[in-house]
Motif scaffolding. Structure first.
Motif, PDB file in Angstrom:
ATOM      1  N   LYS A  54       0.832  -1.207   0.000  1.00  0.00           N
ATOM      2  CA  LYS A  54       0.000   0.000   0.000  1.00  0.00           C
ATOM      3  C   LYS A  54       0.867   1.258   0.000  1.00  0.00           C
ATOM      4  O   LYS A  54       0.577   2.220  -0.718  1.00  0.00           O
ATOM      5  CB  LYS A  54      -0.927  -0.008   1.212  1.00  0.00           C
ATOM      6  N   GLY A 104      -8.010   0.590  -2.290  1.00  0.00           N
ATOM      7  CA  GLY A 104      -6.668   0.037  -2.162  1.00  0.00           C
ATOM      8  C   GLY A 104      -6.211  -0.019  -0.719  1.00  0.00           C
ATOM      9  O   GLY A 104      -5.596  -1.003  -0.278  1.00  0.00           O
ATOM     10  N   LEU A 112      -3.967  -6.873  -2.469  1.00  0.00           N
ATOM     11  CA  LEU A 112      -3.492  -5.764  -3.289  1.00  0.00           C
ATOM     12  C   LEU A 112      -2.265  -6.190  -4.094  1.00  0.00           C
ATOM     13  O   LEU A 112      -2.111  -5.817  -5.258  1.00  0.00           O
ATOM     14  CB  LEU A 112      -3.163  -4.560  -2.416  1.00  0.00           C
ATOM     15  N   ILE A 158      -5.701   2.099  -7.585  1.00  0.00           N
ATOM     16  CA  ILE A 158      -5.476   0.859  -6.841  1.00  0.00           C
ATOM     17  C   ILE A 158      -4.084   0.307  -7.091  1.00  0.00           C
ATOM     18  O   ILE A 158      -3.434  -0.200  -6.180  1.00  0.00           O
ATOM     19  CB  ILE A 158      -6.558  -0.185  -7.197  1.00  0.00           C
ATOM     20  N   TYR A 200      -5.050   8.507  -0.672  1.00  0.00           N
ATOM     21  CA  TYR A 200      -4.220   7.674   0.215  1.00  0.00           C
ATOM     22  C   TYR A 200      -3.797   8.447   1.457  1.00  0.00           C
ATOM     23  O   TYR A 200      -3.670   7.876   2.543  1.00  0.00           O
ATOM     24  CB  TYR A 200      -3.003   7.143  -0.537  1.00  0.00           C
TER      25      TYR A 200
END
Length: 266
Positions: A54, A104, A112, A158, A200
């Motif tokens: 991530k 995500g 992921l 993503i 994010y």
């Protein structure tokens, strides 16, 4: 400063240099290289296993905020950006990119990673076969363009990419000339990157403090890779104009298959 900080800087410089040069040489997005290697760098330094992919995806998007500007400027100078297409696609892309970042961040790190491996394998197959979709229709109306932009934004956010792997085939399929499709896609990379990065940052606002990280963004990688890749991409582009890069694209496709396998196996 940890004792291995100079080594970290060296690793990121090599990655940024390679990413910029190969992106300019082969016309690919840097995410396919950045995400696997940033993941490995973070894992080696003990960052939580569920967060490494991530953080790599979010950091890749953040670097595209800067690298896309350089690419967009170059394509605009050649009159290869269809700004009317950018204006219609951008709203859907922004919404989709913000949503994609939330998805995500919510996915388990393993899932992921597998999704990213599928993206890399798909991109490698496109590169190996070098197929161009046949233009069979015109661009859709406003509603269709908003929907297409949302899909491009979600998937790109993503996997931490600038969206060219979807937007270029889509526009070519809709009778946009390939050079204009590539140029327009370079302009679309900026709203994808900005919206995805903000998404994010918001999703990572509650994460515990980690060294050199703000939420999901790993600042040393963002700073070093952005500078190195922006400086090296023009060199790669100049080299590409002087040689037949098709054999290199197929060779690099093999490297991408190996990276996809790495993500699945780990």
């Amino acid at each position: 400063m940890p004792p291995d900080f100079p080594l970290l800087v060296a690793e990121l410089l090599v990655l940024g240099t390679a990413t910029g040069f190969i992106a300019g040489l082969l016309g690919i997005g840097g995410a396919m290289l950045m995400v696997p290697f940033i993941t490995a760098i973070l894992a080696h330094r003990g960052y939580p296993a569920d967060l490494t992919v991530k953080m790599a995806v979010a950091t890749s998007l953040a670097t595209i905020c800067f690298t896309s500007l350089s690419s967009m400027r170059a394509h605009h100078a050649r009159r290869a950006v269809q700004w009317r297409v950018v204006v219609v696609l951008a709203p859907g892309i922004i919404v989709g990119s913000i949503l994609g970042a939330q998805l995500g961040a919510a996915l388990p790190g393993r899932s992921l990673g597998i999704l990213f491996a599928v993206f890399v394998a798909f991109s490698a197959t496109q590169m190996f076969l070098d197929r161009k979709p046949k233009p069979t229709r015109a661009l859709p109306g406003t509603a269709g363009m908003l929907g297409a932009g949302a899909v491009i934004g979600v998937i790109s956010s993503i996997v931490g990419a600038g969206g060219a792997f979807i937007s270029v085939p889509f526009m070519t399929w809709c009778n946009v000339k390939i050079h204009d499709a590539v140029g327009t896609s370079s302009a679309l990379g900026f709203p994808i990157a900005v919206a995805g990065t903000l998404g994010y940052l918001w999703a990572g606002r509650t994460l515990p403090a980690m060294p050199y990280a703000f939420g999901y963004i790993y600042w040393p990688a963002l700073a070093i890779i952005s500078v190195a890749s922006v400086l090296l991409a023009p060199l790669g582009a100049r080299v590409a104009h002087r040689m037949d890069i098709r054999p290199l694209r197929k060779l690099f496709a093999g490297v991408l298959y190996a990276l996809a396998a790495y993500f699945v196996l780990r």
